[in-house]
Structures are given as structure tokens and as C-alpha cells.
Design an enzyme around this catalytic site. Sequence first.
Site, PDB file in Angstrom:
ATOM      1  N   LYS A   1      27.834  49.252  28.881  1.00  0.00           N
ATOM      2  CA  LYS A   1      27.520  47.907  28.409  1.00  0.00           C
ATOM      3  C   LYS A   1      28.449  46.949  28.675  1.00  0.00           C
ATOM      4  CE  LYS A   1      25.736  50.835  24.800  1.00  0.00           C
ATOM      5  NZ  LYS A   1      26.156  51.185  23.550  1.00  0.00           N
ATOM      6  N   GLY A   2      29.700  47.175  28.994  1.00  0.00           N
ATOM      7  CA  GLY A   2      30.881  46.359  28.976  1.00  0.00           C
ATOM      8  C   GLY A   2      30.917  45.360  29.725  1.00  0.00           C
TER       9      GLY A   2
ATOM     10  N   GLU B   1      31.513  44.539  37.119  1.00  0.00           N
ATOM     11  CA  GLU B   1      32.428  45.414  36.197  1.00  0.00           C
ATOM     12  C   GLU B   1      33.266  44.684  35.113  1.00  0.00           C
ATOM     13  OE1 GLU B   1      32.018  47.906  34.370  1.00  0.00           O
ATOM     14  OE2 GLU B   1      33.133  49.789  35.129  1.00  0.00           O
ATOM     15  N   ASP B   2      33.318  45.234  33.904  1.00  0.00           N
ATOM     16  CA  ASP B   2      34.153  44.329  33.257  1.00  0.00           C
ATOM     17  C   ASP B   2      35.784  44.892  33.226  1.00  0.00           C
ATOM     18  OD1 ASP B   2      34.037  47.185  32.401  1.00  0.00           O
ATOM     19  OD2 ASP B   2      33.760  46.915  30.193  1.00  0.00           O
TER      20      ASP B   2
ATOM     21  N   ASP C   1      40.385  50.122  35.786  1.00  0.00           N
ATOM     22  CA  ASP C   1      41.324  50.812  35.030  1.00  0.00           C
ATOM     23  C   ASP C   1      41.963  52.066  35.956  1.00  0.00           C
ATOM     24  OD1 ASP C   1      43.161  51.601  33.336  1.00  0.00           O
ATOM     25  OD2 ASP C   1      41.762  51.884  31.722  1.00  0.00           O
TER      26      ASP C   1
ATOM     27  N   LYS D   1      43.571  46.181  35.958  1.00  0.00           N
ATOM     28  CA  LYS D   1      44.836  46.981  35.621  1.00  0.00           C
ATOM     29  C   LYS D   1      45.500  47.861  36.459  1.00  0.00           C
ATOM     30  CE  LYS D   1      43.895  47.926  30.853  1.00  0.00           C
ATOM     31  NZ  LYS D   1      43.639  49.171  29.596  1.00  0.00           N
TER      32      LYS D   1
ATOM     33  N   PHE E   1      45.322  47.854  25.800  1.00  0.00           N
ATOM     34  CA  PHE E   1      43.842  48.097  25.730  1.00  0.00           C
ATOM     35  C   PHE E   1      43.146  46.954  25.124  1.00  0.00           C
ATOM     36  CE2 PHE E   1      40.034  49.655  23.655  1.00  0.00           C
ATOM     37  CZ  PHE E   1      39.616  50.496  24.806  1.00  0.00           C
ATOM     38  N   VAL E   2      42.328  46.378  25.930  1.00  0.00           N
ATOM     39  CA  VAL E   2      41.755  45.085  25.553  1.00  0.00           C
ATOM     40  C   VAL E   2      40.352  45.137  25.004  1.00  0.00           C
ATOM     41  CG1 VAL E   2      43.237  43.526  26.899  1.00  0.00           C
ATOM     42  CG2 VAL E   2      41.157  44.605  27.933  1.00  0.00           C
TER      43      VAL E   2
ATOM     44  N   ARG F   1      32.674  43.672  20.799  1.00  0.00           N
ATOM     45  CA  ARG F   1      32.030  43.374  22.242  1.00  0.00           C
ATOM     46  C   ARG F   1      31.805  41.754  22.258  1.00  0.00           C
ATOM     47  NH1 ARG F   1      31.001  47.588  25.635  1.00  0.00           N
ATOM     48  NH2 ARG F   1      30.150  49.573  24.455  1.00  0.00           N
TER      49      ARG F   1
END
Length: 178
Positions: free
Chosen positions: A42-43, A98-99, A102, A130, A151-152, A164
Amino acid sequence: MHKDLDYVMFDQETISRRVEEMGRMLTEEYAGKSPVLLCIMKGSLVFTADLMRHLDLPCTLESITLSSYRDMATRPGAIEVASPVNLDLTGRDVIILEDILDTGKTLSFTLNLLKLQNPASMKLVVLLDKPSRREAPVEADLVGFTIPDAFVVGYGLDYDQKYRNLPCIGVLKPSVYS
Ligand code: XMP
Ligand code: MG
């Protein structure tokens, strides 16, 4: 600023300007083509919704939902497609949205899965990168912002499914985790 945030990393206006710029770049690059936008839920929902309105192209939209269990001791690194992949990407120009990139494990899994469908091309577009945390050899073709190892949340990104809906991207106060 939301009371649970320690600080704002990117405000609404900064995000909006960069997303518009990314939309212009993709519009030029895909001129004459009809790409399919693939939103990783969902990001990436908020990012996708904003970016697609800056694409002056005849594009279509699809989504897949992935579940990552990388923090569970019983199944480290396992990723599951939580919604069935009934897409047909054969011969299509696919733009994966994609959000955040990582460790790269989620996208490495996703890219391998999508390649099986023989798309004409695949481009990976991420809002945040990141690079300091990378474990799998995945690099994005287009990055919104490169960020340090924090962590954001916000703008689609969650902690425990919350935050969100924040219009900015920020770092949570340590007290929220404890
Ligand atoms: P990997 O490590 O596989 O992770 O590249 C990608 C997925 O992990 C989540 N993720 C985050 N979510 N803030 C979040 O809200 C973060 O800082 C963060 N880092 C990783 C996210 O779901 C992403 O798709
Ligand atoms: Mg995600």
C-alpha cells in the site's frame, strides 16, 4: 507538524515539486509509448496517485500487494504476494512505482517475479532510496530523494499501518516505538 513526529524530512511542497519533476522526466522518456504503471501497495499509493497526474501519456494502472515477513524470526526474508498476480505484462513497458528502496529484498523478489511475464521493458521508480541499508543488488532507475538510515513515515509510508495520510515525510519520535 504531527505530534508523533520528531522532525519533518520533506515537507508537502518539496515532495510535490520533486514528484512533478519526475513526472516530466518520465513523460519525455516514454513519449510515443503507452506504459503500464505498477503500484506496489500500500506504501506507493500516494506517490502513484500524485505522479500519474504529471504523466502526459496514455498510460494504464495496475497494482500488486506484497507482504514482507523479514522481521519475523520464523521466516526471515520471506516475501509473499498477498494479492494474486493476475496481470498480463507481456510486451508492455512497465514502470514499477515503489515508496522506498531499503535492503532491496522486496524489490529483488518483485522484479524477478515480473520478469517471468516477459515485459518489453521495466523501469524501477522509487520515491525514497536508503542506499546505506542495501543487501540485495537492486538499484532504481529514477529516485525521488536519497535519504539516510532513518525510519520514515507519511505520504503513504506507515508505522504499524498508521501515518500513511500525513502529507509530509518525517521521522517518528523514539517514544512512539516504546
Ligand atoms: P526492503 O528492505 O525490502 O524494504 O527494500 C522495502 C519495504 O520495507 C518498508 N520500509 C519502510 N517503511 N518507513 C516505512 O514506512 C521506512 O523507513 C521503511 N524502510 C523500509 C516499505 O514497505 C518498503 O516497501
Ligand atoms: Mg512498500
